[in-house]
Structures are given as structure tokens and as C-alpha cells.
Design an enzyme around this catalytic site. Structure first.
Site, mmCIF file in Angstrom:
data_model
loop_
_atom_site.group_PDB
_atom_site.id
_atom_site.type_symbol
_atom_site.label_atom_id
_atom_site.label_comp_id
_atom_site.label_asym_id
_atom_site.label_seq_id
_atom_site.Cartn_x
_atom_site.Cartn_y
_atom_site.Cartn_z
ATOM 1 N N GLU A 16 0.892 -1.174 0.000
ATOM 2 C CA GLU A 16 0.000 0.000 0.000
ATOM 3 C C GLU A 16 0.922 1.213 0.000
ATOM 4 O O GLU A 16 1.477 1.565 1.035
ATOM 5 C CB GLU A 16 -0.876 -0.005 1.256
ATOM 6 C CG GLU A 16 -1.474 -1.367 1.576
ATOM 7 C CD GLU A 16 -2.966 -1.426 1.341
ATOM 8 O OE1 GLU A 16 -3.461 -0.664 0.489
ATOM 9 O OE2 GLU A 16 -3.618 -2.234 2.006
ATOM 10 N N CYS A 39 -2.050 9.500 2.498
ATOM 11 C CA CYS A 39 -1.733 8.915 1.187
ATOM 12 C C CYS A 39 -2.730 9.345 0.117
ATOM 13 O O CYS A 39 -2.368 9.546 -1.036
ATOM 14 C CB CYS A 39 -1.680 7.397 1.269
ATOM 15 S SG CYS A 39 -3.164 6.643 1.952
HETATM 16 P P1 NAD Z 1 8.450 4.927 4.600
HETATM 17 O O1 NAD Z 1 8.364 4.126 3.361
HETATM 18 O O2 NAD Z 1 9.597 5.829 4.783
HETATM 19 O O3 NAD Z 1 8.444 3.974 5.896
HETATM 20 C C1 NAD Z 1 7.395 3.048 6.148
HETATM 21 C C2 NAD Z 1 7.940 1.908 6.983
HETATM 22 O O4 NAD Z 1 8.859 1.148 6.216
HETATM 23 C C3 NAD Z 1 8.711 2.342 8.228
HETATM 24 O O5 NAD Z 1 8.426 1.427 9.251
HETATM 25 C C4 NAD Z 1 10.180 2.238 7.777
HETATM 26 O O6 NAD Z 1 11.075 2.027 8.827
HETATM 27 C C5 NAD Z 1 10.132 1.033 6.857
HETATM 28 N N1 NAD Z 1 11.104 1.004 5.766
HETATM 29 C C6 NAD Z 1 11.580 2.047 5.055
HETATM 30 N N2 NAD Z 1 12.390 1.607 4.063
HETATM 31 C C7 NAD Z 1 12.397 0.259 4.138
HETATM 32 C C8 NAD Z 1 13.028 -0.763 3.370
HETATM 33 N N3 NAD Z 1 13.805 -0.479 2.347
HETATM 34 N N4 NAD Z 1 12.815 -2.067 3.719
HETATM 35 C C9 NAD Z 1 11.997 -2.371 4.753
HETATM 36 N N5 NAD Z 1 11.391 -1.432 5.522
HETATM 37 C C10 NAD Z 1 11.571 -0.138 5.208
HETATM 38 O O7 NAD Z 1 7.058 5.725 4.704
HETATM 39 P P2 NAD Z 1 6.578 6.756 5.814
HETATM 40 O O8 NAD Z 1 7.297 8.046 5.646
HETATM 41 O O9 NAD Z 1 6.568 6.105 7.146
HETATM 42 O O10 NAD Z 1 5.037 6.939 5.397
HETATM 43 C C11 NAD Z 1 4.590 7.837 4.438
HETATM 44 C C12 NAD Z 1 4.330 7.122 3.130
HETATM 45 O O11 NAD Z 1 3.375 6.085 3.320
HETATM 46 C C13 NAD Z 1 3.718 8.043 2.085
HETATM 47 O O12 NAD Z 1 4.288 7.784 0.829
HETATM 48 C C14 NAD Z 1 2.242 7.652 2.096
HETATM 49 O O13 NAD Z 1 1.554 7.979 0.916
HETATM 50 C C15 NAD Z 1 2.352 6.181 2.322
HETATM 51 N N6 NAD Z 1 1.082 5.640 2.835
HETATM 52 C C16 NAD Z 1 0.328 4.850 2.013
HETATM 53 C C17 NAD Z 1 -0.891 4.374 2.461
HETATM 54 C C18 NAD Z 1 -1.771 3.496 1.597
HETATM 55 O O14 NAD Z 1 -2.698 2.910 2.128
HETATM 56 N N7 NAD Z 1 -1.535 3.392 0.291
HETATM 57 C C19 NAD Z 1 -1.341 4.699 3.738
HETATM 58 C C20 NAD Z 1 -0.530 5.488 4.569
HETATM 59 C C21 NAD Z 1 0.682 5.954 4.103
#
Ligand code: NAD
Length: 455
Positions: free
Chosen positions: A235, A269
């Protein structure tokens, strides 16, 4: 043991006369060392076997009871959300309360979706556990996003390792500790740490990654999951367009444009990121957007009347400023606000004259910004709306012909005279906004292995 410190999102500030940034710590948790991950996985494996031996209905009952226990810490969770990521108390309470109240309904729906089906000829279609599911979640809705993937993963008979965002560890710890007062040991574990721990978890001996977060991280996870052909639900982010036709109810379009651009301080998002408005109504639309946007109150989570909180951290604050500065340099006009705000807030901002070369149009903007462009040919608006690698949600406001425009939009969730995405529908992204989804029977079944059993 290493610790992960959590900071109050509303307290970030530059020390006067220097570039040093300071913030107040809210608390800390024990971080999981990557070297200790195998032990967590071994515990998850043992627990999963026992969990999977329970009936579907027994697992449902456990999960419903565990969610009931959350009621005791509802207020504490809401306050922690406010402190760690800045959401105002009313919204944080709604996020936690909604999660608790809806759990029995979703548990029932998931149970129904995963019940075995008789195909005739002594053959059954079964939905079996996959094994260990890693749920990796973001900070912007720290309870709701984790919950969406936890519920189907657990009820399907998997054990879960939750890797919450490093921005919201205290919320996650209290959430998991409370559920674990009811759930059998190690069926649900929390792995506290940063991106490096997330990466280690993806390549570890697990069976599925259910991820909510940025597109960049999603791609990385997909690549790392490939050698083990691990199941994925992704997601990811969005850059959601809104088209306002000349036939639209302008007041309704204005209300949606502002609310959807500013919700959760724009850190959502499916927030509206780019608005294409028919030039015949553009003056009135822009003027009313500015009027409404000016009424939003910015402040910390515990201040009354606040509906836009701080950016979650200085990095996100800086990213929004860079996009605004880029837009200004490329000719955008600021109808409200500016391109320069001190930490930790971004004031309500309305920009017009958005063009395709601006970062504001091309990238996801995680801040309270309404970005507007005018069109004189609806086909140009549709082309620009679709000119993105993202495809999460999209909206069209208009009278006759709005449905036909909506049909042409490339998004997983499209709304006519409303936002995309409905309560009980799947939460689904198209293009690079997603891969796999949750919600409805089709979504719940992605957390299970389909097995055809002929007796
Ligand atoms: P992020 O991708 O930076 O981090 C999300 C999670 O993934 C964190 O727990 C982080 O530690 C982990 N992570 C980061 N890189 C990783 C990797 N390479 N391998 C494994 N784990 C990793 O995102 P964020 O800043 O926490 O959240 C914001 C983003 O989430 C925005 O892009 C938003 O649009 C998206 N989002 C999407 C939805 C949806 O339902 N489509 C809902 C909420 C947020």
C-alpha cells in the site's frame, strides 16, 4: 541494549543563531538488534503452529477480545499519537476509537472470507495460513495502518511481526503490549527499529510482507522479497488529482479540495495533491478556496481548535518547503501562505499556476498545500491527471459528463463529487501506488494460501 528515542513532533525548533535542531523526547523503547531477529522469528514459528491449530472461530474470538482490551488505553494511545506524529487530539481519538469499534465487524468479515468453500465432487477450496507475516507500517496513521493488515494476517492463522515506523514507536509498543495481554505468546511481536531492521526482516525467514509506506521503500522491499518469492501486499504513496468541471457545485468542490489537501496536515496517502479547474470557474473557485483555507488553525495536538498539526519531523518539513520553493521559482503564485516557514509547522498554503515541470505536480507532497492549475479543454485535464507514475485515488467534481471523465482516470479508487475510496470497499492503488490490497473478501484472502483439497 540500544534504545529508540521518540520526539514530540510539535517541539522541533532551530536553536536561535545556529543550525542546530532540537526537540523534546517523549520517551524511548528497546530497539531490536538485527542479530536478535532470528530469535524473534523462531518464537513466531513456534507460536504460529499452535495458533494455526485453533479453529478460525477461536482465532476470531481471541482477536476480538484482544481489541476490546485496547479500550482501556484508548486515551493514552490518542495522546501518544498527538505527541509522536502531531495529529490533533480529536483526530487521534477518532483513529484509535474507530480501530477498536470496527474490529468485531472486520473480524467477522475476515472469518467469512476465509471459511472453506465446497466446490462439489468432494473438493474444497481452503484458505490456509501462510506462516509468518511481517507487517511494516508508516507513522501517518500509526494505529489504523498497522491494524488494517494485522487483522486479516492474524485471523488467517499467521503469526505477525510488526515493524512500526521509527517515528511512532511508543504508540506501537502500547498497542502491541495491550493486544498481547489477550493473545497467546509470540503470535504477535513488535520489532522496534529503523529502515535497516525493516530490510533485515524482509530478507529473513518469513513468508509474507504486508507493507504500507512510500513507493521507494515498496520497490526496495519487492526486490528484497523476490529471492524467497514472498507474498506481498504493498500500500504505497499517491499523487492524487482532482478535476473540477465548469458544471460542478463550486462550494462542494471547494470544501472537498481544502479538506482533502489539509487532512492530517496533508500527510495522508489519498490527500488531494493536484487540482485541475475549468478556467471559466477558476477565479471563483480559487477565491473560495483561499477563504476557507484561511480558517484552518495550525498548532500542537493539545491546543483547542487546531486542525493542522506540525510536520512529523524536520526532514518532512524541509521536503515540503523545497517543493514550494521550486514552484515559486517556476512561476507559481501564492494565493495564501509562502515558501518559507519555521519548524515545525507549514501554514495553510494555496498555490495557483501549477505546471507539469514543478515538483509540486510530479511528486507526492506531504503537507497542507492546495495546488491549482486551470484548463480550457477537459481532455488536457484528464491527460495531466493521468500523467503520473502514481495511481492511488482521484476525484472529479461536475454535473453531466463527470462519470465519463471519472471512467478515464487511472487510479485504484475514483470518486465522483466525493473522494475515492468507500468504507467497506478494498483500499487499492493502481500503477505504482500499490500491489495487492486489503479489504473485502478478495483482500482478506491475500493473507492466506489458497489450497484445493480433494478427498
Ligand atoms: P516509509 O516508506 O519511509 O516507511 C514506512 C515503513 O517502512 C517504516 O516502518 C520504515 O522504517 C520502513 N522502511 C523504510 N524503508 C524500508 C526498506 N527499504 N525495507 C523495509 N522497511 C523499510 O514511509 P513513511 O514516511 O513512514 O510513510 C509515508 C508514506 O506512506 C507516504 O508515501 C504515504 O503515501 C504512504 N502511505 C500509504 C498508504 C496506503 O494505504 N496506500 C497509507 C498510509 C501511508
Amino acid at each position: 541494549m540500544a534504545v529508540l528515542t521518540s520526539y514530540d513532533a510539535g517541539s522541533y525548533h532551530k536553536v536561535v543563531g545556529s543550525d542546530t535542531i532540537q526537540a523534546t523526547a517523549v520517551g524511548s523503547v528497546d530497539a531490536l538488534a538485527i542479530s536478535d531477529l532470528p530469535q524473534v522469528i523462531a518464537q513466531a514459528k513456534t507460536a504460529q503452529k499452535i495458533w494455526a491449530s485453533l479453529t478460525l472461530s477461536e482465532r476470531q474470538q481471541y482477536v476480538v477480545k484482544a481489541y476490546q482490551a485496547l479500550a482501556e488505553v484508548q486515551d493514552e494511545l490518542a495522546v501518544l499519537i498527538g505527541q509522536e506524529m502531531g495529529k490533533d487530539y480529536r483526530r487521534a481519538t477518532y483513529e484509535v476509537g474507530g480501530t477498536i469499534q470496527n474490529a468485531p465487524y472486520f473480524a467477522g468479515e475476515i472469518g467469512d472470507a476465509l471459511a472453506a468453500e465446497d466446490l462439489g465432487n468432494n473438493t474444497q477450496l481452503q484458505y490456509r495460513p501462510l506462516g509468518i507475516v511481517a507487517v511494516i507500517s508508516p507513522w501517518n496513521y500509526p494505529i489504523a495502518m498497522a491494524n488494517n493488515l494485522l487483522l486479516p494476517a492474524l485471523i488467517a492463522g499467521n503469526s505477525v511481526i510488526l515493524k512500526p515506523s521509527e517515528q511512532t514507536p511508543l504508540v506501537a509498543q502500547l498497542f502491541v503490549d495491550t493486544l498481547n495481554k489477550v493473545l497467546p505468546a509470540h503470535v504477535l511481536q513488535v520489532a522496534q527499529g529503523d529502515k535497516a531492521l525493516g530490510q533485515a526482516l524482509v530478507i529473513a525467514d518469513i513468508n509474507m510482507v504486508a507493507f504500507t509506506g512510500s513507493m521507494a521503500a515498496g520497490k526496495h522491499i519487492m526486490a528484497n522479497a523476490a529471492p524467497g518469492l514472498k507474498r506481498l501486499v504493498m500500500e504505497l504513496g499517491g499523487n492524487d488529482p482532482m478535476i473540477v468541471m465548469a458544471s460542478a457545485n463550486i462550494d462542494a468542490a471547494v470544501r472537498f479540495a481544502v479538506a482533502s489537501s489539509f487532512e492530517n496536515a496533508g500527510q495522508m496517502c489519498t490527500s488531494t495533491e493536484r487540482i485541475y479547474v475549468d478556467e471559466r470557474i477558476a477565479d471563483e473557485f480559487e477565491q473560495k478556496v483561499v477563504q476557507l483555507a484561511s480558517r484552518y488553525q495550525v498548532g500542537k495536538w493539545d491546543q483547542a481548535q487546531v486542525n493542522i498539526g506540525p510536520m512529523v519531523n524536520p526532514t518532512q518539513h524541509q521536503k515540503v518547503l523545497q517543493q514550494l520553493q521550486d514552484a515559486k521559482a517556476k512561476g507559481a503564485q501564492f494565493l495564501l501562505g509562502s515558501d518559507d516557514y519555521p519548524l515545525p509547522f507549514i501554514q495553510p498554503t494555496v498555490v495557483s499556476g501549477l505546471t507539469p515541470d514543478m515538483l509540486l505536480e510530479r511528486e507526492e507532497t506531504f503537507g497542507p498545500v492546495v495546488a491549482i492549475s486551470r484548463f480550457n479543454d477537459i481532455n488536457d485535464a484528464i491527460t495531466r491527471a493521468n500523467d503520473s507514475i502514481y495511481g492511488l485515488s482521484a476525484a472529479v467534481f461536475g454535473g453531466q459528463g463527470a462519470n465519463a471523465v471519472a471512467e478515464q482516470l487511472e487510479a485504484g479508487m475514483v470518486g465522483v463529487n466525493q473522494g475515492g475510496g468507500a468504507g467497506n470497499a478494498p483500499w487499492v492503488g493502481a500503477k505504482q501506488s500499490g500491489f495487492g490490497f486489503h479489504g473485502t473478501a478478495a483482500g482478506h484472502r491475500q493473507f492466506a494460501q489458497v489450497r484445493v483439497m480433494s478427498y
